[in-house]
Write an enzyme that holds these catalytic residues in place. Structure first.
Site, PDB file in Angstrom:
ATOM      1  N   SER A 265      36.950 -15.862  24.478  1.00 20.69           N
ATOM      2  CA  SER A 265      36.174 -15.259  23.395  1.00 20.69           C
ATOM      3  C   SER A 265      36.930 -15.124  22.085  1.00 20.69           C
ATOM      4  O   SER A 265      36.326 -15.024  21.031  1.00 20.69           O
ATOM      5  CB  SER A 265      35.657 -13.894  23.838  1.00 20.69           C
TER       6      SER A 265
ATOM      7  N   HIS B 156      30.252 -16.915  26.302  1.00 22.99           N
ATOM      8  CA  HIS B 156      30.287 -17.749  25.087  1.00 22.99           C
ATOM      9  C   HIS B 156      29.981 -19.214  25.369  1.00 22.99           C
ATOM     10  O   HIS B 156      30.142 -20.063  24.489  1.00 22.99           O
ATOM     11  CB  HIS B 156      31.662 -17.630  24.411  1.00 22.99           C
TER      12      HIS B 156
ATOM     13  N   LYS C 163      24.484 -12.970  23.017  1.00 23.06           N
ATOM     14  CA  LYS C 163      24.957 -14.085  22.173  1.00 23.06           C
ATOM     15  C   LYS C 163      23.820 -15.106  22.046  1.00 23.06           C
ATOM     16  O   LYS C 163      22.851 -14.814  21.364  1.00 23.06           O
ATOM     17  CB  LYS C 163      26.249 -14.622  22.757  1.00 23.06           C
TER      18      LYS C 163
HETATM   19  N1  PMP Z   1      32.421 -11.335  28.668  1.00 20.44           N
HETATM   20  C1  PMP Z   1      32.861 -11.945  27.563  1.00 20.44           C
HETATM   21  C2  PMP Z   1      33.696 -13.177  27.707  1.00 20.44           C
HETATM   22  C3  PMP Z   1      32.522 -11.446  26.303  1.00 20.44           C
HETATM   23  O1  PMP Z   1      32.971 -12.035  25.198  1.00 20.44           O
HETATM   24  C4  PMP Z   1      31.717 -10.283  26.220  1.00 20.44           C
HETATM   25  C5  PMP Z   1      31.280  -9.641  24.917  1.00 20.44           C
HETATM   26  N2  PMP Z   1      31.798  -9.955  23.801  1.00 20.44           N
HETATM   27  C6  PMP Z   1      31.298  -9.682  27.398  1.00 20.44           C
HETATM   28  C7  PMP Z   1      31.658 -10.231  28.602  1.00 20.44           C
HETATM   29  C8  PMP Z   1      30.468  -8.428  27.365  1.00 20.44           C
HETATM   30  O2  PMP Z   1      29.158  -8.732  27.076  1.00 20.44           O
HETATM   31  P1  PMP Z   1      28.176  -7.632  26.423  1.00 20.44           P
HETATM   32  O3  PMP Z   1      28.391  -7.660  24.964  1.00 20.44           O
HETATM   33  O4  PMP Z   1      26.822  -8.091  26.841  1.00 20.44           O
HETATM   34  O5  PMP Z   1      28.531  -6.317  27.054  1.00 20.44           O
END
Ligand code: PMP
Length: 399
Positions: free
Chosen positions: A182, A210, A241
């Site tokens: 991420s 992602h 996303k």
């Molecule tokens: N896993 C990854 C790789 C993420 O980048 C994110 C959020 N940025 C999440 C899980 C968490 O997802 P959420 O925003 O739906 O809580």
């Protein structure tokens, strides 16, 4: 004796950055999250959203959400396990399983709690969980919460992973990785991970937050990208996303999902996601399948921006996806760059330690298929201006 409020009072770092006028967090956006957004009443090019396919403000998605509110109301008033399962949750799970070509799917209230709910419940006391050092915080926390033992391997380093797998021949093993990382925007070598998993009898879970809507056949994610969909135990995803909403999901065999429905504490003891979110996801999937050109466009823009940044000498590491890091390597310079870029009309996100190692702090650029080449040219020109000013690219005469 120390009191708990001491640690609160001793935390002065953010106030120090605020006093310097360089605080780049909690910046309010006053419009929907499109190619441009309104901030402080001014239009700013959005180079930091995870709305990869531009669907959070698609008229059909908004209409579907509004209709779900009219039919079901705004909340669910309970967990999936008891009174919080609406027909639309089941429709959303069916749509997800169909899209991901898996037997079953389960929705959670966020991607973060999906990792907690899945990893912690599939992990027993003797389970050894192998995680990449750059895995998302929700994976790291989920392993901490579980009774299993966490074993970190160096980022995308298959030799290191193999060495560690060899150490525990008699233990149940699980490998959990981000499909697309991420912060750095690189891809996990899932083909090699699947091979190692087969050799050492491990099960693989992939967090494709992602990668869904970005990588693989019709955006089905990292396993599809590498052609190893039958070699992984399950995929964790988020709705925040490409899927235009909020919530999380897990896709896997019916057997695994059945087990989770009866053991996953984050599912059983937390309220289910609201109907408007479910409707948005169902519509977003329909649009993704109907309009594959959105993903193509995202990749055209990704290649355009990468080429442009490289031409100007920015350090963008090994990024391979619409997440493009611009390495700065100094926290204060990252903060200053974010503030200056916003003044110049470009929104980017700051990423500093502990999200990345301290000397690898960066500006995180992420793309949306609804941006244009003109937006990207504008952003590049402002990055050059601010990069020279703040000192993370060298000024060149007659650029
Ligand atoms: N896993 C990854 C790789 C993420 O980048 C994110 C959020 N940025 C999440 C899980 C968490 O997802 P959420 O925003 O739906 O809580």
């Amino acid at each position: 004796m120390k009191r708990i409020l001491d640690r609160v009072r001793e935390f002065t770092e953010a106030r120090r950055i605020m006093a310097m006028g360089l605080y780049p967090y909690f910046r309010p956006i006053e419009s929907e999250q499109g190619a441009t957004v309104t901030m402080d009443g001014r239009e700013v090019v959005m180079m930091g959203s995870n709305n990869y396919l531009g669907l959070t403000n698609h008229p059909e998605v908004k209409k579907a959400s509004q209709e779900a509110i009219d039919r079901y109301g705004t909340g669910c008033a309970g967990s999936r396990f008891l009174n919080g399962t609406l027909r639309i949750h089941m429709e959303c799970e069916a749509a997800l399983a169909h899209y991901m070509r898996t037997e079953s799917a389960l929705v959670y209230s966020t991607g973060f709690t999906t990792n907690q709910g899945v990893i912690a419940s599939l992990t027993g006391r003797d389970t050894h969980v192998f995680i990449d050092r750059s895995d998302h915080a929700s994976i790291i926390d989920a392993v901490r919460l579980s009774f299993g033992k966490d074993i970190k391997f160096n980022h995308n380093d298959m030799e290191d992973l193999e060495k560690r797998l060899q150490l525990y021949p008699d233990k149940p093993k699980m490998i959990v990785i981000d499909g697309v990382f991420s912060m750095e925007g690189d891809i996990a070598p899932l083909d090699k991970i699947a091979e190692l998993a087969e050799t050492y009898d491990a099960d693989v879970l992939v967090d494709d937050a992602h990668a869904i809507g970005v990588l693989g056949d019709n955006g089905r994610g990292t396993a599809s990208h590498f052609g190893v969909e039958d070699k992984i135990a399950g995929t964790i995803g988020t709705f925040s996303k490409s899927l235009a909403s909020i919530g999380g999901f897990f896709t896997a065999s019916e057997e695994i999902i059945h087990y989770l429905k009866h053991h996953s504490r984050a599912l059983i003891f937390s309220a289910s996601p609201p109907p408007a979110s479910m409707a948005a996801v169902i519509k977003a999937i329909e649009i993704i399948e109907r309009e594959p050109e959105r993903i193509e466009r995202l990749w055209t823009l990704t290649n355009y921006l990468k080429k442009g940044l490289e031409e100007y000498g920015f350090n963008i590491g090994h990024c391979e996806t619409p997440i493009i890091p611009v390495y700065v390597g100094d926290n204060l310079k990252v903060f200053e760059a974010c503030i200056r870029l916003q003044e110049e009309g470009v929104f980017v996100n700051p990423v500093v330690a502990p999200a990345v190692p301290a000397d690898q702090s960066l500006l995180r650029l992420s793309l949306m298929s609804t941006l244009t080449e003109e937006h990207l040219d504008f952003a590049i020109s402002k990055l050059v201006k601010v990069g020279e000013e703040v000192g993370f690219i060298e000024a060149k005469i007659n650029r």
